[in-house]
Design an enzyme around this catalytic site. Structure first.
Site, PDB file in Angstrom:
ATOM      1  N   GLN A  94       9.319  11.522  49.347  1.00  0.00           N
ATOM      2  CA  GLN A  94      10.037  12.686  48.841  1.00  0.00           C
ATOM      3  C   GLN A  94      11.340  12.304  48.149  1.00  0.00           C
ATOM      4  O   GLN A  94      12.329  13.029  48.230  1.00  0.00           O
ATOM      5  CB  GLN A  94      10.265  13.718  49.956  1.00  0.00           C
ATOM      6  CG  GLN A  94       8.938  14.230  50.496  1.00  0.00           C
ATOM      7  CD  GLN A  94       9.002  15.609  51.103  1.00  0.00           C
ATOM      8  OE1 GLN A  94       9.889  16.390  50.838  1.00  0.00           O
ATOM      9  NE2 GLN A  94       8.013  15.921  51.935  1.00  0.00           N
ATOM     10  N   HIS A 143      11.706  15.702  53.221  1.00  0.00           N
ATOM     11  CA  HIS A 143      12.049  17.086  52.847  1.00  0.00           C
ATOM     12  C   HIS A 143      13.191  17.137  51.831  1.00  0.00           C
ATOM     13  O   HIS A 143      14.272  17.664  52.083  1.00  0.00           O
ATOM     14  CB  HIS A 143      12.423  17.916  54.083  1.00  0.00           C
ATOM     15  CG  HIS A 143      11.293  18.035  55.056  1.00  0.00           C
ATOM     16  ND1 HIS A 143      11.398  18.694  56.247  1.00  0.00           N
ATOM     17  CD2 HIS A 143      10.012  17.579  54.995  1.00  0.00           C
ATOM     18  CE1 HIS A 143      10.240  18.628  56.893  1.00  0.00           C
ATOM     19  NE2 HIS A 143       9.379  17.956  56.155  1.00  0.00           N
ATOM     20  N   GLU A 158       6.351  29.903  53.603  1.00  0.00           N
ATOM     21  CA  GLU A 158       6.988  31.162  53.193  1.00  0.00           C
ATOM     22  C   GLU A 158       7.074  31.293  51.680  1.00  0.00           C
ATOM     23  O   GLU A 158       7.276  30.302  50.984  1.00  0.00           O
ATOM     24  CB  GLU A 158       8.436  31.226  53.714  1.00  0.00           C
ATOM     25  CG  GLU A 158       8.577  31.194  55.210  1.00  0.00           C
ATOM     26  CD  GLU A 158      10.044  31.235  55.642  1.00  0.00           C
ATOM     27  OE1 GLU A 158      10.939  31.209  54.770  1.00  0.00           O
ATOM     28  OE2 GLU A 158      10.269  31.311  56.862  1.00  0.00           O
ATOM     29  N   TYR A 215      17.940  32.540  55.377  1.00  0.00           N
ATOM     30  CA  TYR A 215      16.471  32.600  55.437  1.00  0.00           C
ATOM     31  C   TYR A 215      15.895  32.054  56.743  1.00  0.00           C
ATOM     32  O   TYR A 215      14.697  31.855  56.848  1.00  0.00           O
ATOM     33  CB  TYR A 215      15.889  31.977  54.156  1.00  0.00           C
ATOM     34  CG  TYR A 215      16.196  32.928  52.997  1.00  0.00           C
ATOM     35  CD1 TYR A 215      15.317  33.935  52.650  1.00  0.00           C
ATOM     36  CD2 TYR A 215      17.434  32.898  52.366  1.00  0.00           C
ATOM     37  CE1 TYR A 215      15.625  34.872  51.674  1.00  0.00           C
ATOM     38  CE2 TYR A 215      17.762  33.830  51.378  1.00  0.00           C
ATOM     39  CZ  TYR A 215      16.851  34.818  51.050  1.00  0.00           C
ATOM     40  OH  TYR A 215      17.178  35.757  50.100  1.00  0.00           O
ATOM     41  N   ALA A 231      11.188  30.968  61.842  1.00  0.00           N
ATOM     42  CA  ALA A 231      10.231  30.525  60.819  1.00  0.00           C
ATOM     43  C   ALA A 231       9.325  31.703  60.489  1.00  0.00           C
ATOM     44  O   ALA A 231       8.771  32.342  61.385  1.00  0.00           O
ATOM     45  CB  ALA A 231       9.404  29.346  61.317  1.00  0.00           C
ATOM     46  N   ASP A 244       9.256  37.144  64.854  1.00  0.00           N
ATOM     47  CA  ASP A 244       8.139  37.811  65.512  1.00  0.00           C
ATOM     48  C   ASP A 244       7.675  37.111  66.794  1.00  0.00           C
ATOM     49  O   ASP A 244       6.671  37.521  67.400  1.00  0.00           O
ATOM     50  CB  ASP A 244       6.957  37.922  64.537  1.00  0.00           C
ATOM     51  CG  ASP A 244       6.579  36.582  63.918  1.00  0.00           C
ATOM     52  OD1 ASP A 244       7.110  35.540  64.363  1.00  0.00           O
ATOM     53  OD2 ASP A 244       5.766  36.570  62.983  1.00  0.00           O
ATOM     54  N   GLU A 255      12.778  33.236  68.839  1.00  0.00           N
ATOM     55  CA  GLU A 255      13.295  33.934  67.651  1.00  0.00           C
ATOM     56  C   GLU A 255      14.007  35.229  68.017  1.00  0.00           C
ATOM     57  O   GLU A 255      15.041  35.581  67.434  1.00  0.00           O
ATOM     58  CB  GLU A 255      12.150  34.224  66.677  1.00  0.00           C
ATOM     59  CG  GLU A 255      11.598  32.962  66.022  1.00  0.00           C
ATOM     60  CD  GLU A 255      10.462  33.234  65.067  1.00  0.00           C
ATOM     61  OE1 GLU A 255      10.297  32.450  64.116  1.00  0.00           O
ATOM     62  OE2 GLU A 255       9.714  34.221  65.265  1.00  0.00           O
TER      63      GLU A 255
HETATM   64 CA   LIG Z   1      12.556  31.702  56.442  1.00  0.00          CA
HETATM   65 CA   LIG Z   2       8.247  33.592  63.298  1.00  0.00          CA
END
Ligand SMILES: [Ca+2]
Ligand SMILES: [Ca+2]
Length: 474
Positions: A106, A173, A282, A292, A298, A302, A337
């Site tokens: 990368q 990355h 995403e 974000y 991620a 949820d 989360e």
């Molecule tokens: Ca995100």
């Molecule tokens: Ca999630």
């Protein structure tokens, strides 16, 4: 390096219908039943012909349609900007950049953006690449954004001007997509360096950390990991960039993992794709000052499969004593989360491969599509397509289409091949779609297994719209 036991796409490929079109084997792929209900894809009705325009490219990374009717391509490993004539595949090297330092998957010559007035008075071409900032034998991998001037007589790039230098660039990355907005600013994406993952699991992710006033005064860009940057065309910080923690910097948005897709739509909005860890690729709409989520959230907030595990904070057993794996040791702190409250958190427009907590990658395999380059399709040519996001999948070997003006509709998949699709471009006629492929790496075969054998390694592929059966037009 990535631990893949069996592809999540295995069931998908079982349902695939392979279509031999031109010189490419193209299949339509539907996902398996365990993918989230949002990702139940239908078979697209449009037909395309396809051909290989050029091959032997050394890991093409960016493909952009130029006003000269050529495809401008960066070769990440080849360290060249090449212009390919789509009519006959002939190529001209616009420049080889000796300073590019490339040793890992990368890094190298990455982003490229053409000035909107190229060949009409502003012959500027912008590139983003890694270089070694340490003059000794030691290595200090950094990224820079450089401007060249294009001489249309010699068809060469020259007169280099470095705009932003000394941007940290990790071993993994790297992101580095580059695009110019309708506001005349450069936008550049930065990844999270592969921290907290695989070989770099003891490095903390800094995507939530923001630059300090002292950093910016010292032109220290260490806070730019996991960010989207917005930059004046001379490299300076725009006066109207968002204030984040009372500091104005190049940072436009934050909380990103590996945003390799970045493009503006006809609505003037900025769209972005990023590659998920094991799940939750995403597609985002990027707005000034927004967060974000990565690595605390991620995909959507949820509490599904993804839970942040901060390996660098392991105690009392230090991270260095731990072997990275999907079974997270009890000494590694985890954060649900629903337990985090991020100011300005912005969920994605769409997630790919969001899977429930009960999902077991040891039996079902990796679920990420590995999203990379992204474009917004805005032509009337293909009925019903405008506006749509088109985004390249590397591990899946497809182009996804995500309609933008519909009530939430699942993405459709196109052009399945045993390739890693890195980036794409749409010709102005809206009829031809160009895709560049990695020269090396792993993807999913037609039978659904992970393989390192690529059908079209290091190629420029062309897909030409051939119509939609009347009965299936919609
Ligand atoms: Ca995100
Ligand atoms: Ca999630």
């Amino acid at each position: 390096m990535r631990v893949v036991i069996r592809s999540f796409h295995a069931r998908a490929a079982g349902a695939a219908a392979a279509l031999a079109l031109g010189s490419l084997a193209v299949a339509q792929v539907a996902p398996g039943p365990n993918v989230s209900p949002r990702a139940v894809w239908s078979h697209p009705p449009e037909t395309f012909t396809s051909r290989v325009v050029a091959s032997g490219l050394e890991d093409p990374w960016e493909v952009t349609w130029g006003p000269d009717g050529f495809l401008w391509i960066t070769e990440r490993v080849g360290k060249r900007v090449v212009r390919v004539n789509p009519a006959d595949g002939s190529r001209k090297i616009a420049i080889s950049i000796d300073e590019v330092h490339q040793t890992l998957p990368q890094d190298g010559l990455l982003g490229l953006a053409l000035h909107p007035q190229l060949l009409r008075g502003s012959n500027f071409v912008y590139v983003m690449y890694t270089y070694d900032a340490d003059p000794s034998a030691a290595e200090e991998r950094r990224s820079k954004i450089r401007r060249y001037t294009y001489d249309s007589a010699s068809q060469q790039l020259g007169e280099p001007v470095d705009l932003v230098t000394n941007i940290p660039h990790g071993p993994d990355h790297g992101a580095s997509r580059l695009v110019i907005g309708p506001d005349g600013k450069l936008y550049a994406s930065r990844g999270d360096h592969g921290s907290n993952f695989l070989a770099y699991h003891c490095e903390p992710i800094r995507a939530q950390e923001l630059p300090t006033a002292a950093d910016i005064a010292a032109r220290n860009w260490q806070g730019y990991e996991g960010k989207i940057l917005r930059i004046n065309l001379d490299g300076s910080i725009p006066d109207d960039n968002p204030l984040l923690n009372r500091v104005r910097s190049h940072v436009f948005s934050y909380g990103h993992r590996n945003p390799q897709g970045l493009a503006f739509g006809p609505d003037g909005r900025l769209y972005e794709s990023e590659h998920g860890q094991d799940t939750d690729d995403e597609v985002n709409r990027i707005e000034a000052g927004r967060n974000y989520g990565w690595p605390l959230i991620a995909g959507n907030k949820d509490d599904q499969y993804y839970t942040y595990a901060n390996w660098s904070a392991s105690a009392p057993t230090p991270c260095a004593s731990l072997e990275y794996g999907r079974d997270v040791p009890a000494t590694v702190p985890r954060t649900k989360e629903s337990d985090v409250n991020l100011a300005d958190f912005t969920p994605p427009l769409e997630t790919f491969f969001t899977v429930p907590s009960s999902y077991d990658p040891r039996t079902l395999g990796n679920a990420t599509a590995a999203l990379a380059g992204l474009e917004v399709y805005a032509s009337p040519t293909i009925p019903g397509w405008s506006p749509s996001i088109l985004v390249a999948g590397m591990t899946s070997g497809v182009i996804y289409r995500l309609p933008l003006n519909a009530t939430p509709a699942p993405p459709l998949t196109y052009f399945k091949a045993q390739d890693r699709y890195r980036d794409l471009a749409v010709a102005p006629d809206g009829r031809r779609i160009y895709v560049v492929t990695d020269a090396h790496g792993r993807t999913v075969s037609a039978s659904g297994e992970m393989t390192a054998t690529l059908e079209h390694a290091g190629a420029l592929l062309e897909f030409t719209y051939a119509g939609t059966p009347p009965s299936e037009s919609r």
